[in-house]
Write an enzyme that holds these catalytic residues in place. Structure first.
Site, mmCIF file in Angstrom:
data_model
loop_
_atom_site.group_PDB
_atom_site.id
_atom_site.type_symbol
_atom_site.label_atom_id
_atom_site.label_comp_id
_atom_site.label_asym_id
_atom_site.label_seq_id
_atom_site.Cartn_x
_atom_site.Cartn_y
_atom_site.Cartn_z
ATOM 1 N N LEU A 76 0.871 -1.176 0.000
ATOM 2 C CA LEU A 76 0.000 0.000 0.000
ATOM 3 C C LEU A 76 0.905 1.221 0.000
ATOM 4 C CD1 LEU A 76 -2.680 -0.932 2.712
ATOM 5 C CD2 LEU A 76 -2.953 -1.048 0.225
ATOM 6 N N ASP A 77 0.509 2.273 -0.712
ATOM 7 C CA ASP A 77 1.289 3.504 -0.701
ATOM 8 C C ASP A 77 1.402 4.046 0.718
ATOM 9 O OD1 ASP A 77 1.494 3.318 -3.433
ATOM 10 O OD2 ASP A 77 -0.157 4.696 -3.832
ATOM 11 N N THR A 78 2.442 4.798 0.972
ATOM 12 C CA THR A 78 2.708 5.317 2.320
ATOM 13 C C THR A 78 1.489 6.001 2.923
ATOM 14 O OG1 THR A 78 5.073 5.594 1.886
ATOM 15 C CG2 THR A 78 4.126 6.919 3.666
#
Length: 236
Positions: A76-78
């Site tokens: 998942l993106d930050t």
């Protein structure tokens, strides 16, 4: 809000009373094969090149009695929160990898678009490729010669010029939902400093994960919408 301010804002959401959130407190599902956590926004899965906190640097918090730390099965993106799957054994890792490759894992996301959409549902089928520049870094853009990328979506609510949308990616390209939101709807996701409208947290949440398993019950987990989505929680 500048990039540095946005990163600091995101990181602050991973901290409670001055201490980092313990990942064991974020567990939504656990058995002998798998763990699913509600990943906090602002915490990257992999350790950044510049160093700093990450999920992989804190896997000991997710051993749950096993000697071996679990392995994250996707990313998942930050600044994206929500359901993140881990395999607890090499056998489970192989089985989950096969499920991802067969596209039998279902992933659902909730996002707030910076604009209203009149359509109720649809499919975004836009190939994506990486575009890099010395000035702006890199991002994913529409490219007819890029990798195929398909996302189903449905409108959940519209208010005050914004739209709550459920996205279901059928492929797993980098930044797929964020790039598709921009390409298909014009303005992208609220709080997305790269593809959408900067300002405040990015309103993108991995809300549900469904993982079929042979001979075992399907993993079907939902992560609650974070508080910073505000009144959108009533429409989710």
């Amino acid at each position: 809000m500048s990039t540095d301010e946005g990163s600091a804002f995101a990181l602050a959401r991973c901290v409670v009373h001055g201490a980092p959130v313990d990942l064991s407190d974020q567990i939504l599902f656990v058995d002998a094969e798998a763990i699913v956590i509600d990943k906090p926004a602002g915490l990257p899965v992999d350790t950044p090149r510049r160093g700093g906190d990450s999920i992989v640097s804190r896997l000991d918090e997710l051993k749950c009695g096993f000697k071996r730390p679990p392995t994250p099965m996707h990313r998942l993106d930050t600044d994206t929160s929500g359901c993140l799957l881990f395999a607890r054994t090499p056998k489970a890792r192989a089985l989950f990898q096969k499920a991802f490759e067969a596209r039998s894992v279902e992933k659902y996301y909730l996002a707030v678009l910076a604009g209203e959409t009149e359509e109720e549902a649809g499919v975004i089928d836009i190939p994506l490729a990486k575009l890099s520049s010395a000035e702006a870094g890199w991002k994913m853009v529409s490219d007819p010669h890029g990798l195929g990328a398909t996302t189903r979506w449905r409108r959940l609510a519209v208010r005050d010029g914004s739209t709550l949308v459920e996205f279901r990616p059928l492929t797993g390209r980098t930044h797929q939902i964020r790039a598709h939101a921009r390409e298909a709807f014009g303005r992208g996701i609220v709080g997305d400093r790269v593809y959408g409208v900067p300002g405040g947290p990015m309103l993108l949440h991995a809300s549900r994960l469904v993982v079929p398993r042979e001979g075992k019950a399907t993993i079907d987990v939902t992560a609650p919408l974070p508080d910073y989505f505000g009144a959108w929680g009533d429409a989710a």
